[in-house]
Scaffold this active site. Sequence first.
Site, short mmCIF file in Angstrom:
data_model
loop_
_atom_site.label_atom_id
_atom_site.label_comp_id
_atom_site.label_asym_id
_atom_site.label_seq_id
_atom_site.Cartn_x
_atom_site.Cartn_y
_atom_site.Cartn_z
CB CYS A 400 -0.96 -0.04 1.18
SG CYS A 400 -2.35 1.12 1.03
CG HIS A 527 -3.49 -3.82 3.01
ND1 HIS A 527 -2.60 -3.32 3.94
CD2 HIS A 527 -4.08 -2.75 2.42
CE1 HIS A 527 -2.66 -1.99 3.92
NE2 HIS A 527 -3.54 -1.62 3.01
CD GLU A 529 -1.28 -6.52 5.24
OE1 GLU A 529 -1.53 -5.36 5.61
OE2 GLU A 529 -0.82 -6.80 4.12
#
Length: 564
Positions: A400, A527, A529
């Site tokens: 990001c 993202h 994650e």
Amino acid sequence: MKYVLVTGGVVSGLGKGVTASSIGVVLKACGLRVTSIKIEFGNDDWCDAGTMSPFEHGEVFVLDDGGEVDLDLGNYERFLDVRLTRDNNITTGKIYQSVLEQERRGDYLGKTVVPHITEAIKNWIESVSHIPVDGKEGPADVCVIELGGTVGDIESMPFIEALRQLLFSVGQNNFCLIHVSLIPVLGVVGEQPLLENTRQKLSQFCHVPVSNILNIHDVPNIWHIPLLLRSQNAHDAILTHLELQSVANTPNLQEWTDRAETFDNLSNSVSTIPLNCIPPVMFFRKSDENLSALTGENCNGREICWNGRFLSVSGEGGFLALLHACIACSLKPAIDWIAASDLEDDNALSTPEAQATAWRTLKNAACILVPGGFGDRGVKGMLLAAKYARENKVPYLGICLGMQISVIEFARNVLGMERANSSEFDKDTPNPVVIFMPEGSKTHMGSTMRLGSRRTLFQTPDCLTAKLYHNSEHVDERHRHRYEVNPEMVNTLEKSGLKFVGKDETGKRMEILELKDHPFYVGAQFHPEFKSRPGRPSPLFLGFILAAIGQLGPYLQNPRNGSL
């Protein structure tokens, strides 16, 4: 539907989320289908978690449908391997907003509104609990509900009353209450092992059988919690109360046992170094040390620590994604701290020792990660870190903001655009390589970012990222941003070697970048994650760690169907 309610007492932050998630794991291991709901009643996330302060409550977790929710829903997704919806996070604001809208429409026909608050809560719980979240048809067998905060908080009163009414309406054998509390001791010990006389006393004054009082003590890593519950027969107590013995099996937690023990026994380490507060910079470095915990840094009065239970203000998802990737590579992460601002030239005179230490740490890094964030704090330091990674062929992953940092740095130092910047940091920049997204709202903050799961199309099947995802066409990942790469600058950037190998379906949004002739220099606007799981790490984080230890090439040549 069977309900398991998890509440907390004494203080907040006891680990209700991990406890609720672990209960779900044990029940799932018994062969039951499980879903989860988090109730949050604080003023910090009145409608959703999107506008709450990360200094006080940690980062926001983003769901597939774009819901900005409490971190605990991330725990539920990772532990149970499910995909929740924004409605699985119930907040005071959502309840009151729905009731007020109905009142304005005249749905209550002049009746007293207050009883409708508890009715709305009950209806929401019963409705959401029936939404399948595991990819199968039909509702789950059990819904685990976590009530945030501490019982006794005045803000929780409508929810406590609604849950009491729900228990009454569904019946005792369809509703199980689990209360998480603290057994403190004076001095430096912190908490006591739950002594038998303590259990007897609690049983006597709380009307709970001694056999149902469990000791969930501190553990080396959170994957031990489901094992602790099983070893004390928590599943038997829950299944008996809910009358589910006839449809449940003996819990099979072999995978969890292997994972917890593997992590405990790892000796080879890649040190996870630092993370600045907001926005953060994280590094890995090779080290002979095997640190067991993250040391603290005090940022704006909030101490940050990492011990496997409490997570940082700006990198919970990133830390766990790194952990998942490290475990897959048989590495034990050791964690340190550094502030991005310490790298900046401005600190050479004011804090020369801190700057020297920061640069020494950076230069020992095996790989460099710049996660997401907002605001311009630490940006100069992050630009220096990205420049160092690019010039010295150090594996780099930008997420990001981290991707945007790599674009700004490249434009300044490769293309010679000295004032290239993001319009977030400099509205008057002559070279806006990162801009505010066209459809974004500049007047409202809540739920106005580009949120949720979006498709990224690979521009070439030969790019590194496509190979890591084992998909030559596309990938679906979750987003949370307001700024993105300026499409008018793309051709200029690509001519000099910064390739945008992933774009959205319109071709105007840059989603993934890679740097030509670099071992691993990847930026992602999304993202990754958020979708990382224990036993199934994010492909980008896995590639990042593999590059740090020099194993990316062999892995790509023989990926073994995506596993190590």
